[in-house]
Design a protein around this motif. Structure first.
Motif, PDB file in Angstrom:
ATOM      1  N   SER A   1       3.740  -2.487  -6.224  1.00  0.00           N
ATOM      2  CA  SER A   1       4.736  -2.335  -5.558  1.00  0.00           C
ATOM      3  C   SER A   1       5.961  -2.946  -6.069  1.00  0.00           C
ATOM      4  CB  SER A   1       4.397  -3.417  -4.267  1.00  0.00           C
ATOM      5  OG  SER A   1       5.377  -3.362  -3.166  1.00  0.00           O
TER       6      SER A   1
ATOM      7  N   TYR B   1      -2.177 -13.416  -0.174  1.00  0.00           N
ATOM      8  CA  TYR B   1      -0.788 -13.007  -0.497  1.00  0.00           C
ATOM      9  C   TYR B   1      -0.108 -13.887  -1.445  1.00  0.00           C
ATOM     10  CZ  TYR B   1       0.662 -16.648   2.992  1.00  0.00           C
ATOM     11  OH  TYR B   1       0.877 -17.687   3.820  1.00  0.00           O
TER      12      TYR B   1
ATOM     13  N   ALA C   1     -10.294  -8.578  -3.677  1.00  0.00           N
ATOM     14  CA  ALA C   1      -8.985  -9.569  -3.466  1.00  0.00           C
ATOM     15  C   ALA C   1      -8.459  -9.883  -5.004  1.00  0.00           C
ATOM     16  CB  ALA C   1      -8.915 -10.552  -2.587  1.00  0.00           C
TER      17      ALA C   1
ATOM     18  N   ILE D   1      -3.055  -3.131  -6.541  1.00  0.00           N
ATOM     19  CA  ILE D   1      -2.098  -2.880  -5.570  1.00  0.00           C
ATOM     20  C   ILE D   1      -0.793  -2.932  -6.536  1.00  0.00           C
ATOM     21  CG2 ILE D   1      -0.813  -3.329  -3.563  1.00  0.00           C
ATOM     22  CD1 ILE D   1      -3.258  -4.486  -2.347  1.00  0.00           C
TER      23      ILE D   1
ATOM     24  N   ASP E   1      -7.784 -12.122   1.975  1.00  0.00           N
ATOM     25  CA  ASP E   1      -6.599 -11.992   2.601  1.00  0.00           C
ATOM     26  C   ASP E   1      -5.514 -12.747   1.973  1.00  0.00           C
ATOM     27  OD1 ASP E   1      -6.907  -9.818   4.751  1.00  0.00           O
ATOM     28  OD2 ASP E   1      -7.748 -11.405   6.040  1.00  0.00           O
TER      29      ASP E   1
ATOM     30  N   TRP F   1      -4.028  -7.572  -8.795  1.00  0.00           N
ATOM     31  CA  TRP F   1      -5.437  -7.097  -9.201  1.00  0.00           C
ATOM     32  C   TRP F   1      -6.244  -8.263  -9.302  1.00  0.00           C
ATOM     33  CZ3 TRP F   1      -7.159  -7.346 -14.585  1.00  0.00           C
ATOM     34  CH2 TRP F   1      -6.050  -7.628 -15.315  1.00  0.00           C
TER      35      TRP F   1
ATOM     36  N   SER G   1       4.789 -11.801   0.426  1.00  0.00           N
ATOM     37  CA  SER G   1       4.220 -10.417   0.357  1.00  0.00           C
ATOM     38  C   SER G   1       3.442 -10.087   1.481  1.00  0.00           C
ATOM     39  CB  SER G   1       3.726 -10.178  -1.017  1.00  0.00           C
ATOM     40  OG  SER G   1       2.217 -10.998  -0.960  1.00  0.00           O
TER      41      SER G   1
ATOM     42  N   LEU H   1       0.729  -1.228  -0.018  1.00  0.00           N
ATOM     43  CA  LEU H   1      -0.168   0.069  -0.135  1.00  0.00           C
ATOM     44  C   LEU H   1       0.818   1.225  -0.055  1.00  0.00           C
ATOM     45  CD1 LEU H   1      -2.938  -1.038   2.383  1.00  0.00           C
ATOM     46  CD2 LEU H   1      -2.923  -0.758  -0.019  1.00  0.00           C
TER      47      LEU H   1
ATOM     48  N   LYS I   1      -0.129  -9.390   3.093  1.00  0.00           N
ATOM     49  CA  LYS I   1      -1.427  -9.878   2.624  1.00  0.00           C
ATOM     50  C   LYS I   1      -2.293  -8.489   2.201  1.00  0.00           C
ATOM     51  CE  LYS I   1      -2.435 -11.405   6.905  1.00  0.00           C
ATOM     52  NZ  LYS I   1      -1.223 -11.722   7.594  1.00  0.00           N
ATOM     53  N   THR I   2      -3.256  -8.762   1.218  1.00  0.00           N
ATOM     54  CA  THR I   2      -3.802  -7.489   0.600  1.00  0.00           C
ATOM     55  C   THR I   2      -5.084  -7.620   1.806  1.00  0.00           C
ATOM     56  OG1 THR I   2      -5.270  -9.170  -0.845  1.00  0.00           O
ATOM     57  CG2 THR I   2      -3.261  -7.890  -1.759  1.00  0.00           C
ATOM     58  N   ASP I   3      -5.524  -6.528   1.843  1.00  0.00           N
ATOM     59  CA  ASP I   3      -6.835  -6.414   2.883  1.00  0.00           C
ATOM     60  C   ASP I   3      -7.924  -5.526   2.122  1.00  0.00           C
ATOM     61  OD1 ASP I   3      -8.581  -6.426   5.047  1.00  0.00           O
ATOM     62  OD2 ASP I   3      -7.355  -4.984   6.306  1.00  0.00           O
ATOM     63  N   ILE I   4      -8.129  -5.660   1.015  1.00  0.00           N
ATOM     64  CA  ILE I   4      -9.326  -4.997   0.158  1.00  0.00           C
ATOM     65  C   ILE I   4     -10.298  -5.879  -0.178  1.00  0.00           C
ATOM     66  CG2 ILE I   4      -7.305  -3.444  -0.767  1.00  0.00           C
ATOM     67  CD1 ILE I   4      -7.163  -5.182  -3.114  1.00  0.00           C
TER      68      ILE I   4
END
Length: 157
Positions: free
Chosen positions: A50, A133, A69, A48, A131, A157, A61, A24, A63-66
């Motif tokens: 990076s 990753y 996911a 996201i 979540d 994405w 990586s 993020l 964890k995505t928290d969106i």
């Protein structure tokens, strides 16, 4: 304010791959109203962005928290410390983190096209999670700590 927090956190970080642990921090600024996919917890992003520097097999990586996911990961412009000695590749596995049961380890994808300046694309069709990753399972065929890998852009994405 959030951007300032991540900037300070990155300055304090002493690990080379720290920025990759905080996707993020490198994500483009967006408001919840601008994002696609609705709001969840006040944050909603469609993707996201990076990068990774000097990571080895076993790297995970954050964890995505969106709300939406990602099930697609793209690596751009990859290099390894073995550059010129072997055919470069990396094996990536997408994992759905579960708080109350074992994690779901989805199939592994081998990325080769991103080496030499290209783009590698991994898609986990029909997979959804909140979540997610990824973990680098191999670098240049090695699953033990050995060659390092860098990626100029990681797009989830």
């Amino acid at each position: 304010m959030i951007h300032a927090y991540f900037s300070k956190l990155l300055q304090d970080c002493r690990v080379v791959a720290c920025a990759a642990l905080l996707p993020l921090a490198a994500a483009p600024a967006a408001s919840a109203e601008d994002a696609v996919g609705g709001k969840q917890g006040g944050i909603s992003l469609q993707a996201i962005d990076s990068y990774m520097r000097g990571v080895v097999a076993g790297f995970k990586s954050s964890k995505t928290d969106i709300g939406t996911a990602p099930t697609i990961i793209d690596f751009y412009d990859c290099t390894t410390s073995d550059h010129g000695y072997v055919t470069e590749s990396t094996q990536v596995q997408l994992i759905n983190y579960n708080y109350t049961s074992p994690n779901e380890n989805w199939e592994k994808k081998t990325f080769t096209a991103c080496f030499g300046g290209g783009q590698s694309h991994g898609e986990w069709t029909g997979r959804k999670g909140d979540d997610l990753y990824f973990q680098i399972k191999q670098v240049n065929g090695s699953s033990i700590v050995g060659p390092t890998m860098s990626v100029s852009r990681v797009h989830m994405w």
